[in-house]
Design a protein around this motif. Structure first.
Motif, PDB file in Angstrom:
ATOM      1  N   UNK A  48       0.667  -1.213   0.116  1.00 47.01           N
ATOM      2  CA  UNK A  48      -0.180  -0.031  -0.147  1.00 47.01           C
ATOM      3  C   UNK A  48       0.890   1.215  -0.088  1.00 47.01           C
ATOM      4  N   UNK A  49       1.987   1.309   0.899  1.00 53.69           N
ATOM      5  CA  UNK A  49       2.814   2.455   0.762  1.00 53.69           C
ATOM      6  C   UNK A  49       3.559   2.427  -0.373  1.00 53.69           C
ATOM      7  N   UNK A  50       3.926   1.578  -1.065  1.00 52.34           N
ATOM      8  CA  UNK A  50       4.806   1.617  -2.348  1.00 52.34           C
ATOM      9  C   UNK A  50       3.736   2.097  -3.477  1.00 52.34           C
ATOM     10  N   UNK A  51       2.520   1.607  -3.485  1.00 52.85           N
ATOM     11  CA  UNK A  51       1.496   2.088  -4.619  1.00 52.85           C
ATOM     12  C   UNK A  51       1.348   3.602  -4.426  1.00 52.85           C
ATOM     13  N   UNK A  52       1.071   3.870  -3.025  1.00 50.47           N
ATOM     14  CA  UNK A  52       0.855   5.344  -2.733  1.00 50.47           C
ATOM     15  C   UNK A  52       2.049   6.310  -3.181  1.00 50.47           C
ATOM     16  N   UNK A  53       3.169   5.664  -2.857  1.00 52.61           N
ATOM     17  CA  UNK A  53       4.462   6.550  -3.457  1.00 52.61           C
ATOM     18  C   UNK A  53       4.738   6.669  -4.913  1.00 52.61           C
ATOM     19  N   UNK A  80      11.146   4.734   0.909  1.00 56.80           N
ATOM     20  CA  UNK A  80      12.197   4.083   1.691  1.00 56.80           C
ATOM     21  C   UNK A  80      11.509   3.067   2.634  1.00 56.80           C
ATOM     22  N   UNK A  81      10.605   3.155   3.418  1.00 52.42           N
ATOM     23  CA  UNK A  81       9.848   2.508   4.245  1.00 52.42           C
ATOM     24  C   UNK A  81       9.212   1.354   3.518  1.00 52.42           C
ATOM     25  N   UNK A  82       8.603   1.732   2.544  1.00 58.68           N
ATOM     26  CA  UNK A  82       7.754   0.551   1.539  1.00 58.68           C
ATOM     27  C   UNK A  82       8.943  -0.466   1.101  1.00 58.68           C
ATOM     28  N   UNK A  83       9.993   0.108   0.630  1.00 58.02           N
ATOM     29  CA  UNK A  83      10.648  -0.938  -0.133  1.00 58.02           C
ATOM     30  C   UNK A  83      11.584  -1.877   1.172  1.00 58.02           C
TER      31      UNK A  83
END
Length: 298
Positions: A48-53, A80-83
């Motif tokens: 979810x964080x990666x998609x938003x980023x 970075x956190x999503x990665x």
């Protein structure tokens, strides 16, 4: 026939969960099920964080370009956190499926830097939203934003200048001195307040408790991914020592008692034994004479 036999043997090994170290779900322990669910939840909020980023980087949603300018540091932190979370998921799911405790140890270790990155996102957004947001925006507009940054915000929020069209404005087709567009302060403040509040509330209210639960599950279940505990090594207190072996040997010898040595065997004094001895000596004398005569002829 040989190929069919090899295929049948390989199928048997895979059916029994051997060879590749993979067990079928009907043989999984409850610890492995909990661990699998925990790893999947990490994948969910990491994805979810990666998609938003990614959507924000490519400016695909409304006001994404405003966040790109005003909250660039938070956007980098989310990326970075999503990665880190997705990398942690890959290692965790690999260790879970392969029943590998060393890989799961790396997974449990990676959960901590991921947790630190999540807390950084929440703290940064909460601090910016709660403490003097209007002053921070005023300072950023005057000192940090370039002319291009101001133009991006003006076009996205349909405003001109910070307070009005005559205050630190970047001229454009829609933004000029006598334009009817309002200043950007009110709209920018409203967007920043809404966006930052959503971020820190989602981080502290959903992601952080869930991640803490995942850390707890990893610490409790990583070493019980199979029925066998640890690496199958006997605990140290049950190890056999030299004193134990010596004590057991003394106890065994004490229970058996002294061992009797066999006596010296002497030649029998019977006539049969003397006759055998005489025959053997005569045969030896004949053989020695034969050998001696043969050597003289040579």
């Amino acid at each position: 026939m040989k190929g069919k036999g090899g295929a049948a043997f390989a199928g048997t090994l895979l059916g029994e969960g051997e060879g590749l170290g993979i067990e079928w779900p009907d043989r999984w322990t409850k610890h492995k099920w909990f661990l699998l669910i925990s790893v999947c939840t990490i994948f969910m909020y990491g994805l979810g964080g990666a998609v938003f980023a990614v959507l924000t980087w490519f400016q695909t949603w409304i006001y994404s370009d405003v966040m790109f300018v005003a909250d660039y540091d938070i956007l980098v932190l989310i990326t970075v956190s999503s990665a880190i979370l997705l990398l942690t998921f890959l290692i965790g799911i690999t260790g879970t499926i392969l029943n590998s405790r060393p890989i799961l140890a790396i997974y449990a270790l990676l959960l901590w830097p991921a947790f630190a990155s999540i807390l950084t996102i929440g703290y940064t957004s909460y601090k910016r939203s709660t403490f003097a947001l209007d002053r921070k925006l005023n300072f950023a507009w005057s000192q940090w934003y370039t002319s291009l940054d101001r133009l991006i915000i003006q076009n996205a929020l349909h405003c001109c200048g910070f307070y009005n069209s005559m205050h630190e404005v970047t001229a454009s087709k829609t933004c000029y001195v006598r334009t009817s567009l309002p200043g950007c302060k009110a709209k920018l403040w409203a967007f920043e307040k809404m966006n930052l509040d959503k971020i820190w509330f989602l981080v502290f209210g959903v992601v952080v408790p869930l991640h803490v639960a995942n850390i707890f599950v990893a610490m409790c279940c990583a070493n019980h991914v199979t029925v066998r505990f640890g690496k199958g090594i006997m605990p140290k207190r049950y190890w056999l020592k030299g004193e134990d072996v010596k004590r057991d040997a003394e106890r065994i010898l004490g229970s058996i008692g002294a061992v009797a040595r066999p006596g010296v065997v002497r030649a029998s004094s019977s006539g049969v034994f003397r006759e055998d001895k005489a025959e053997v000596s005569s045969v030896l004398e004949d053989e020695s004479c034969t050998i001696y005569g043969h050597s003289e002829r040579l």
